[in-house]
Design a protein around this motif. Sequence first.
Motif, short mmCIF file in Angstrom:
data_model
loop_
_atom_site.label_atom_id
_atom_site.label_comp_id
_atom_site.label_asym_id
_atom_site.label_seq_id
_atom_site.Cartn_x
_atom_site.Cartn_y
_atom_site.Cartn_z
N GLU A 43 61.67 -23.98 -83.68
CA GLU A 43 60.49 -24.56 -84.33
C GLU A 43 59.23 -24.33 -83.50
OE1 GLU A 43 58.23 -26.48 -87.21
OE2 GLU A 43 60.27 -25.68 -87.29
N GLU A 44 59.39 -24.28 -82.18
CA GLU A 44 58.24 -24.08 -81.29
C GLU A 44 57.71 -22.66 -81.36
OE1 GLU A 44 56.68 -26.28 -79.24
OE2 GLU A 44 57.91 -27.85 -80.14
N PHE A 45 58.58 -21.70 -81.68
CA PHE A 45 58.22 -20.29 -81.55
C PHE A 45 58.00 -19.56 -82.87
CE2 PHE A 45 61.18 -20.46 -77.59
CZ PHE A 45 60.22 -21.16 -76.90
N GLU A 109 71.85 -21.79 -73.99
CA GLU A 109 71.73 -22.61 -72.79
C GLU A 109 71.54 -21.76 -71.54
OE1 GLU A 109 73.84 -25.09 -75.81
OE2 GLU A 109 74.08 -23.05 -75.08
N LEU A 110 72.27 -20.66 -71.44
CA LEU A 110 72.14 -19.79 -70.27
C LEU A 110 70.81 -19.05 -70.27
CD1 LEU A 110 75.81 -18.64 -70.06
CD2 LEU A 110 74.55 -19.73 -68.21
N MET A 111 70.31 -18.74 -71.45
CA MET A 111 68.99 -18.13 -71.52
C MET A 111 67.93 -19.11 -71.01
SD MET A 111 67.18 -16.22 -74.75
CE MET A 111 66.32 -17.66 -75.40
N LEU A 112 68.07 -20.37 -71.37
CA LEU A 112 67.13 -21.39 -70.88
C LEU A 112 67.26 -21.56 -69.38
CD1 LEU A 112 67.41 -24.22 -73.59
CD2 LEU A 112 66.03 -22.16 -73.63
N ALA A 269 61.52 -28.47 -71.71
CA ALA A 269 60.73 -27.83 -70.65
C ALA A 269 60.59 -26.33 -70.85
CB ALA A 269 61.38 -28.11 -69.29
N TYR A 270 61.32 -25.77 -71.81
CA TYR A 270 61.32 -24.31 -72.00
C TYR A 270 60.03 -23.88 -72.70
CZ TYR A 270 63.29 -19.67 -72.87
OH TYR A 270 63.55 -18.32 -72.89
N GLU A 271 59.37 -22.89 -72.15
CA GLU A 271 58.07 -22.44 -72.65
C GLU A 271 58.16 -21.03 -73.23
OE1 GLU A 271 54.94 -22.89 -69.79
OE2 GLU A 271 55.75 -24.77 -69.01
N TYR A 272 57.21 -20.73 -74.08
CA TYR A 272 57.17 -19.42 -74.73
C TYR A 272 57.05 -18.29 -73.72
CZ TYR A 272 56.05 -16.02 -78.41
OH TYR A 272 56.07 -14.95 -79.27
N MET A 273 56.32 -18.53 -72.63
CA MET A 273 56.15 -17.47 -71.63
C MET A 273 57.49 -17.13 -70.97
SD MET A 273 54.22 -19.37 -68.47
CE MET A 273 54.91 -20.76 -67.59
N TYR A 274 58.41 -18.09 -70.89
CA TYR A 274 59.74 -17.80 -70.38
C TYR A 274 60.49 -16.91 -71.37
CZ TYR A 274 58.84 -22.07 -67.60
OH TYR A 274 58.29 -23.03 -66.78
N PHE A 275 60.37 -17.27 -72.65
CA PHE A 275 61.07 -16.54 -73.69
C PHE A 275 60.63 -15.07 -73.75
CE2 PHE A 275 61.18 -15.40 -78.34
CZ PHE A 275 62.53 -15.13 -78.37
N LYS A 276 59.37 -14.80 -73.44
CA LYS A 276 58.86 -13.43 -73.51
C LYS A 276 59.51 -12.51 -72.48
CE LYS A 276 54.48 -12.72 -74.40
NZ LYS A 276 52.99 -12.80 -74.36
N ASP A 277 60.21 -13.07 -71.49
CA ASP A 277 60.89 -12.27 -70.47
C ASP A 277 62.34 -11.95 -70.84
OD1 ASP A 277 58.72 -12.08 -68.75
OD2 ASP A 277 59.22 -13.92 -67.69
N THR A 278 62.77 -12.32 -72.04
CA THR A 278 64.18 -12.13 -72.42
C THR A 278 64.36 -10.88 -73.29
OG1 THR A 278 64.06 -13.42 -74.47
CG2 THR A 278 64.47 -14.63 -72.41
N LEU A 280 66.15 -10.96 -75.90
CA LEU A 280 66.10 -11.46 -77.28
C LEU A 280 64.68 -11.35 -77.84
CD1 LEU A 280 67.32 -12.76 -79.76
CD2 LEU A 280 67.11 -14.99 -78.65
N PHE A 281 63.69 -11.64 -77.01
CA PHE A 281 62.30 -11.49 -77.45
C PHE A 281 62.04 -10.03 -77.83
CE2 PHE A 281 57.87 -10.40 -76.44
CZ PHE A 281 57.18 -11.32 -77.23
N ASP A 282 62.49 -9.11 -76.99
CA ASP A 282 62.31 -7.68 -77.30
C ASP A 282 63.04 -7.30 -78.58
OD1 ASP A 282 60.87 -7.44 -74.92
OD2 ASP A 282 62.63 -6.79 -73.77
N CYS A 283 64.24 -7.84 -78.75
CA CYS A 283 65.03 -7.56 -79.94
C CYS A 283 64.32 -8.02 -81.21
CB CYS A 283 66.39 -8.25 -79.80
SG CYS A 283 67.56 -7.93 -81.14
N ILE A 284 63.72 -9.20 -81.17
CA ILE A 284 63.00 -9.73 -82.33
C ILE A 284 61.75 -8.90 -82.61
CG2 ILE A 284 61.69 -11.71 -83.20
CD1 ILE A 284 63.70 -13.51 -81.75
N GLN A 285 61.05 -8.49 -81.56
CA GLN A 285 59.87 -7.66 -81.76
C GLN A 285 60.23 -6.33 -82.43
OE1 GLN A 285 57.48 -7.44 -78.06
NE2 GLN A 285 56.08 -8.72 -79.24
N LEU A 286 61.35 -5.74 -82.00
CA LEU A 286 61.79 -4.49 -82.62
C LEU A 286 62.13 -4.72 -84.10
CD1 LEU A 286 64.08 -2.99 -79.81
CD2 LEU A 286 61.91 -2.03 -80.66
N TRP A 287 62.77 -5.87 -84.38
CA TRP A 287 63.10 -6.19 -85.77
C TRP A 287 61.82 -6.33 -86.60
CZ3 TRP A 287 61.99 -9.89 -89.37
CH2 TRP A 287 62.82 -9.94 -90.50
#
Length: 301
Positions: A43-45, A109-112, A269-278, A280-287
């Motif tokens: 919901e945050e992203f 959980e491990l991604m977080l 505590a998980y922030e969008y800037m953390y997510f951008k380093d995964t 999964l973020f790259d995978c979604i952008q490609l999609w």
Amino acid sequence: MSPERSPQAIANIICTHQIYSRIYGEGETFVMVEGKTDQVLWEEFRSKEDCTIYPVKGKSRILATLDITKKSGNRGVAGIVDGDYWLITQAEALGVDNLLYDNCYPDMELMLLSSDALKKFLRNSFYNYDIEQVHEFVETMKHESQRLAMEFGYFRLLNHIKDYGIKFEGIDFSEVIDRDTLELDREWVAKRLAEQKTWISSEGLLSEADELQAKYPPENIQLCCGKDVISIMSTILPNLFKAEFDEDLPDNMKPMFHDRQLSISLRSAYEYMYFKDTSLFDCIQLWESANAPYKILNPEI
């Protein structure tokens, strides 16, 4: 919306949703995730104008629904899943159109935990302590928790490969981990797990787990289950706190580190800037690039 619906029922919901979206021009992308906690995190992203997040119980339901929607010609449909032990044993099974996952970390959980979210939570919780010492404490706690979860993970991996149907929810890590030496009692784990099936012996489980260790070397984060890591962390945290800060964890802080509360705090505590380093973020952008104009992520974050 119930996560228990059948794949065909979910596919029908997707079809109705997309017809409605074309009429009213909002929320056209439909993304399935594995349960309510994932829905809350996304919901945050998500792009609020373009994307609906729908909780579904289980990866198999998401895969089956994607197959139905593909055959029906529905566009703008995707599923975000945990790779789990498929990353080790069945990576090819994850190569499904519109299935999105992180190829490094086996679950959310491990991604977080791979981010600085835990450091953020604990430095705010332990605000009276030196920040760098808190950060060192976090690294120690993560390392030890993941090490123990990897060792325990061989039993989960064995269950995944052999399809023994063993349930792991009944394992209490406080019973199988020596909190002073930080060692996992593998014999006790095997004995507890073998109690569920009359045709499995604890000796057999240990032997098979040892064989897996030879085939899949340790120090691999993909051997872990994130829920195990958090539960182990909750178990060993008071002792590690005592060792690091030379005092007992205050009684009023102990409820903050029960595994369920720890999971909630980690997600918060998980922030969008953390997510951008995964990945999964790259995978979604490609999609998104391959499926324009459909969008999943909020472009304004």
